[in-house]
Design a protein around this motif. Structure first.
Motif, PDB file in Angstrom:
ATOM      1  N   GLU A   2     -40.104 -48.450 -10.325  1.00  0.00           N
ATOM      2  CA  GLU A   2     -39.688 -47.424 -11.223  1.00  0.00           C
ATOM      3  C   GLU A   2     -39.028 -46.361 -10.415  1.00  0.00           C
ATOM      4  O   GLU A   2     -39.350 -46.108  -9.330  1.00  0.00           O
ATOM      5  N   ASP A   3     -38.200 -45.707 -10.939  1.00  0.00           N
ATOM      6  CA  ASP A   3     -37.450 -44.814 -10.141  1.00  0.00           C
ATOM      7  C   ASP A   3     -38.209 -43.627  -9.733  1.00  0.00           C
ATOM      8  O   ASP A   3     -39.252 -43.335 -10.206  1.00  0.00           O
ATOM      9  N   LYS A   4     -37.622 -43.044  -8.846  1.00  0.00           N
ATOM     10  CA  LYS A   4     -38.206 -41.810  -8.358  1.00  0.00           C
ATOM     11  C   LYS A   4     -38.432 -40.958  -9.587  1.00  0.00           C
ATOM     12  O   LYS A   4     -37.755 -41.057 -10.566  1.00  0.00           O
ATOM     13  N   GLU A   5     -39.336 -40.146  -9.441  1.00  0.00           N
ATOM     14  CA  GLU A   5     -39.588 -39.334 -10.571  1.00  0.00           C
ATOM     15  C   GLU A   5     -38.464 -38.400 -10.823  1.00  0.00           C
ATOM     16  O   GLU A   5     -37.627 -38.174 -10.023  1.00  0.00           O
ATOM     17  N   GLY A   6     -38.547 -37.831 -11.894  1.00  0.00           N
ATOM     18  CA  GLY A   6     -37.519 -36.891 -12.169  1.00  0.00           C
ATOM     19  C   GLY A   6     -36.526 -37.529 -13.063  1.00  0.00           C
ATOM     20  O   GLY A   6     -35.983 -38.554 -12.749  1.00  0.00           O
ATOM     21  N   LEU A   7     -36.366 -36.962 -14.134  1.00  0.00           N
ATOM     22  CA  LEU A   7     -35.372 -37.473 -15.014  1.00  0.00           C
ATOM     23  C   LEU A   7     -34.234 -36.611 -14.719  1.00  0.00           C
ATOM     24  O   LEU A   7     -34.354 -35.440 -14.680  1.00  0.00           O
ATOM     25  N   ASP A   8     -33.175 -37.215 -14.550  1.00  0.00           N
ATOM     26  CA  ASP A   8     -32.144 -36.314 -14.280  1.00  0.00           C
ATOM     27  C   ASP A   8     -31.055 -36.502 -15.209  1.00  0.00           C
ATOM     28  O   ASP A   8     -29.954 -36.537 -15.038  1.00  0.00           O
ATOM     29  N   PRO A   9     -31.342 -36.674 -16.163  1.00  0.00           N
ATOM     30  CA  PRO A   9     -30.564 -37.064 -17.279  1.00  0.00           C
ATOM     31  C   PRO A   9     -29.741 -35.975 -17.830  1.00  0.00           C
ATOM     32  O   PRO A   9     -29.896 -34.856 -17.539  1.00  0.00           O
ATOM     33  N   LYS A 159     -27.899 -40.598 -20.670  1.00  0.00           N
ATOM     34  CA  LYS A 159     -27.020 -40.283 -19.565  1.00  0.00           C
ATOM     35  C   LYS A 159     -27.909 -39.962 -18.374  1.00  0.00           C
ATOM     36  O   LYS A 159     -28.607 -38.951 -18.365  1.00  0.00           O
ATOM     37  N   SER A 160     -27.911 -40.813 -17.444  1.00  0.00           N
ATOM     38  CA  SER A 160     -28.829 -40.619 -16.337  1.00  0.00           C
ATOM     39  C   SER A 160     -28.341 -41.353 -15.098  1.00  0.00           C
ATOM     40  O   SER A 160     -27.648 -42.352 -15.172  1.00  0.00           O
ATOM     41  N   GLU A 161     -28.739 -40.828 -14.007  1.00  0.00           N
ATOM     42  CA  GLU A 161     -28.368 -41.481 -12.750  1.00  0.00           C
ATOM     43  C   GLU A 161     -29.373 -42.555 -12.397  1.00  0.00           C
ATOM     44  O   GLU A 161     -29.095 -43.464 -11.634  1.00  0.00           O
ATOM     45  N   VAL A 162     -30.544 -42.389 -12.910  1.00  0.00           N
ATOM     46  CA  VAL A 162     -31.557 -43.393 -12.628  1.00  0.00           C
ATOM     47  C   VAL A 162     -31.591 -44.406 -13.763  1.00  0.00           C
ATOM     48  O   VAL A 162     -31.397 -44.069 -14.918  1.00  0.00           O
ATOM     49  N   ASP A 163     -31.809 -45.607 -13.392  1.00  0.00           N
ATOM     50  CA  ASP A 163     -31.782 -46.655 -14.397  1.00  0.00           C
ATOM     51  C   ASP A 163     -33.039 -46.683 -15.242  1.00  0.00           C
ATOM     52  O   ASP A 163     -33.003 -46.873 -16.438  1.00  0.00           O
ATOM     53  N   HIS A 164     -34.100 -46.547 -14.554  1.00  0.00           N
ATOM     54  CA  HIS A 164     -35.358 -46.715 -15.263  1.00  0.00           C
ATOM     55  C   HIS A 164     -36.080 -45.388 -15.365  1.00  0.00           C
ATOM     56  O   HIS A 164     -36.672 -44.898 -14.419  1.00  0.00           O
ATOM     57  N   LEU A 165     -36.043 -44.827 -16.514  1.00  0.00           N
ATOM     58  CA  LEU A 165     -36.664 -43.534 -16.707  1.00  0.00           C
ATOM     59  C   LEU A 165     -38.151 -43.672 -16.972  1.00  0.00           C
ATOM     60  O   LEU A 165     -38.594 -44.584 -17.641  1.00  0.00           O
ATOM     61  N   GLU A 166     -38.876 -42.772 -16.455  1.00  0.00           N
ATOM     62  CA  GLU A 166     -40.298 -42.747 -16.737  1.00  0.00           C
ATOM     63  C   GLU A 166     -40.465 -42.495 -18.220  1.00  0.00           C
ATOM     64  O   GLU A 166     -39.844 -41.616 -18.790  1.00  0.00           O
ATOM     65  N   ASP A 167     -41.304 -43.251 -18.827  1.00  0.00           N
ATOM     66  CA  ASP A 167     -41.480 -43.040 -20.250  1.00  0.00           C
ATOM     67  C   ASP A 167     -42.940 -42.999 -20.642  1.00  0.00           C
ATOM     68  O   ASP A 167     -43.290 -43.085 -21.807  1.00  0.00           O
ATOM     69  N   GLY A 168     -43.769 -42.882 -19.686  1.00  0.00           N
ATOM     70  CA  GLY A 168     -45.177 -42.765 -20.006  1.00  0.00           C
ATOM     71  C   GLY A 168     -45.914 -44.096 -20.016  1.00  0.00           C
ATOM     72  O   GLY A 168     -47.130 -44.133 -20.136  1.00  0.00           O
ATOM     73  N   VAL A 212     -27.110 -45.024 -19.404  1.00  0.00           N
ATOM     74  CA  VAL A 212     -28.096 -46.088 -19.303  1.00  0.00           C
ATOM     75  C   VAL A 212     -28.505 -46.494 -20.708  1.00  0.00           C
ATOM     76  O   VAL A 212     -28.859 -45.657 -21.526  1.00  0.00           O
ATOM     77  N   ILE A 213     -28.427 -47.742 -20.953  1.00  0.00           N
ATOM     78  CA  ILE A 213     -28.813 -48.237 -22.272  1.00  0.00           C
ATOM     79  C   ILE A 213     -30.176 -48.898 -22.164  1.00  0.00           C
ATOM     80  O   ILE A 213     -30.363 -49.846 -21.433  1.00  0.00           O
ATOM     81  N   THR A 214     -31.092 -48.346 -22.868  1.00  0.00           N
ATOM     82  CA  THR A 214     -32.453 -48.877 -22.830  1.00  0.00           C
ATOM     83  C   THR A 214     -32.789 -49.466 -24.180  1.00  0.00           C
ATOM     84  O   THR A 214     -32.619 -48.821 -25.202  1.00  0.00           O
ATOM     85  N   THR A 215     -33.253 -50.650 -24.166  1.00  0.00           N
ATOM     86  CA  THR A 215     -33.610 -51.302 -25.420  1.00  0.00           C
ATOM     87  C   THR A 215     -35.076 -51.700 -25.385  1.00  0.00           C
ATOM     88  O   THR A 215     -35.505 -52.407 -24.491  1.00  0.00           O
ATOM     89  N   TYR A 216     -35.799 -51.232 -26.320  1.00  0.00           N
ATOM     90  CA  TYR A 216     -37.214 -51.585 -26.404  1.00  0.00           C
ATOM     91  C   TYR A 216     -37.386 -52.671 -27.450  1.00  0.00           C
ATOM     92  O   TYR A 216     -36.727 -52.681 -28.475  1.00  0.00           O
ATOM     93  N   GLU A 217     -38.280 -53.532 -27.164  1.00  0.00           N
ATOM     94  CA  GLU A 217     -38.567 -54.589 -28.127  1.00  0.00           C
ATOM     95  C   GLU A 217     -40.064 -54.660 -28.323  1.00  0.00           C
ATOM     96  O   GLU A 217     -40.823 -54.842 -27.380  1.00  0.00           O
ATOM     97  N   GLY A 218     -40.468 -54.527 -29.521  1.00  0.00           N
ATOM     98  CA  GLY A 218     -41.896 -54.536 -29.805  1.00  0.00           C
ATOM     99  C   GLY A 218     -42.427 -53.122 -29.816  1.00  0.00           C
ATOM    100  O   GLY A 218     -41.676 -52.156 -29.714  1.00  0.00           O
ATOM    101  N   GLN A 219     -43.670 -53.050 -29.982  1.00  0.00           N
ATOM    102  CA  GLN A 219     -44.260 -51.727 -30.024  1.00  0.00           C
ATOM    103  C   GLN A 219     -45.564 -51.703 -29.279  1.00  0.00           C
ATOM    104  O   GLN A 219     -46.374 -52.611 -29.354  1.00  0.00           O
ATOM    105  N   HIS A 220     -45.764 -50.670 -28.568  1.00  0.00           N
ATOM    106  CA  HIS A 220     -46.986 -50.547 -27.785  1.00  0.00           C
ATOM    107  C   HIS A 220     -48.203 -50.501 -28.695  1.00  0.00           C
ATOM    108  O   HIS A 220     -48.185 -49.875 -29.741  1.00  0.00           O
ATOM    109  N   CYS A 221     -49.225 -51.141 -28.260  1.00  0.00           N
ATOM    110  CA  CYS A 221     -50.441 -51.137 -29.058  1.00  0.00           C
ATOM    111  C   CYS A 221     -51.490 -50.334 -28.313  1.00  0.00           C
ATOM    112  O   CYS A 221     -52.677 -50.510 -28.476  1.00  0.00           O
ATOM    113  N   HIS A 222     -51.024 -49.507 -27.475  1.00  0.00           N
ATOM    114  CA  HIS A 222     -51.963 -48.704 -26.689  1.00  0.00           C
ATOM    115  C   HIS A 222     -51.296 -47.376 -26.400  1.00  0.00           C
ATOM    116  O   HIS A 222     -50.106 -47.195 -26.656  1.00  0.00           O
ATOM    117  N   HIS A 223     -52.062 -46.523 -25.862  1.00  0.00           N
ATOM    118  CA  HIS A 223     -51.494 -45.222 -25.544  1.00  0.00           C
ATOM    119  C   HIS A 223     -50.740 -45.296 -24.238  1.00  0.00           C
ATOM    120  O   HIS A 223     -50.957 -46.185 -23.435  1.00  0.00           O
TER     121      HIS A 223
END
Length: 307
Positions: A2-9, A159-168, A212-223
């Motif tokens: 995962e990328d360095k922290e920091g969203l630099d979006p 819009k971000s320089e990092v590909d993989h943004l932290e999302d929790g 960066v185009i992020t596509t989620y599939e499914g839904q989290h069943c947890h926090h």
DNA sequence: CGGCTTTGACCGGCGC
DNA sequence: GCGCCGGTCAAAGCCG
């Protein structure tokens, strides 16, 4: 990693598969909400340095649609009936209510390429209703002839320089592929939670590498895990977790913009029907996703609760 | 040592 | 039927 922290979006543009036969909130019921959510989300996002891309980038969206053209053309997610084997595998229901977007079959005819999501065509044999089918079958075990089952997908551009943004959430990368007509590879991630089958694809726009185009599939069943690796939870989590973007541009399965503003789900409920085609009834709220938790639900980090 | 990424191989769907 | 392509698997390697 995962990328360095920091969203630099700089910007985030949401798109959802929320095309559906499930009626989108009408304009009048939305207008005020739109402003409200735009204000709200914009401010929140900007706190994180995220700016919502406005409609000026519609062309990007169109391009985005192309990215998923193949999927759409294959009628993948078209029908979530039965396919909506929630993300929680054996959990059998713990997730079932936490449905996703009203993805489904938008019946809006158009020549536009589709956004990731559904086409309205689906073999009837697949639509046997949800709940009765096992969770997504691993490709290797998948029965012959059984089509790949698609979870509803929700995508947005950031819009971000990092590909993989932290999302929790914590993600494990399980693949990377070169994308046709794009110099940038597409990465495939899977939620590390063993009971969670949510996946996400991350790729850069070939036209605008800063997107960066992020596509989620499914839904989290947890926090969410909160603050993963010391990273900052982002709004991506908020939206990704519930698939109920507050500020979005909605496209039907053909990539046609339906409306801009708050999602239908937001206007009506946090919980969305799993099967939007056969039943428009909203599912019962789940314990994980409190119905009235507000847009960002309970995956919003404490710090963001304040408004 | 466990968790994660990398990467080539494999599989299935689709268009021609 | 064949080839292309997206998606996934899994072995190998890396890293803390």
């Amino acid at each position: 990693m995962e990328d360095k922290e920091g969203l630099d979006p700089a910007g985030t543009e949401f798109k959802s598969d929320s095309s559906s036969s499930w009626t989108l909130a009408g304009p009048d019921s939305v207008s005020d909400s739109i402003n409200y959510f735009f204000d709200r989300e914009s401010s929140i996002l900007s706190e994180f340095g995220w700016n919502i891309l406005q409609l000026d980038h519609a062309d990007e969206i169109e391009r985005f649609g192309e990215l998923d053209r193949t999927d759409a053309s294959r009628g993948l997610a078209g029908n979530f009936s039965g396919s909506q084997s929630q993300s929680c595998g054996a959990a059998g229901g713990s997730c079932s209510g936490a449905a996703s977007n009203p993805v489904g079959s938008a019946e809006v005819p158009t020549s536009n390429p589709s956004v990731s999501s559904s086409s309205s065509e689906d073999p009837p044999e697949k639509s046997t209703g949800f709940g009765g089918k096992p969770p997504e079958i691993p490709s290797k075990v998948r029965k012959k002839g059984q089509k790949r089952i698609r979870q509803p997908r929700f995508a947005f551009m950031t819009k971000s320089e990092v590909d993989h943004l932290e999302d929790g959430y914590r993600w494990r990368k399980y693949g990377q592929k070169a994308v046709k007509n794009s110099p940038f590879p597409r990465s495939y991630y899977r939620c590390t939670n063993s009971k969670c089958t949510v996946k996400k694809r991350v790729e850069r726009s070939s036209e605008d590498p800063t997107i960066v185009i992020t596509t989620y599939e499914g839904q989290h069943c947890h926090h969410s895990v909160g603050f993963p690796r010391g990273g900052l939870i982002s709004h991506e989590a908020a939206f990704a977790g519930q698939f109920t973007p507050g500020v979005s541009q909605f496209y039907n399965s053909q990539g046609v913009q339906l409306h801009k503003g708050i999602s239908p789900s937001t206007t009506q409920s946090q919980q969305l029907p799993i099967e939007v085609r056969e039943s428009r009834a909203l599912p019962e709220p789940t314990s994980q996703l409190p119905k009235d938790e507000g847009l960002l639900g309970d995956i919003v980090p404490p710090g963001m609760r304040k408004t």
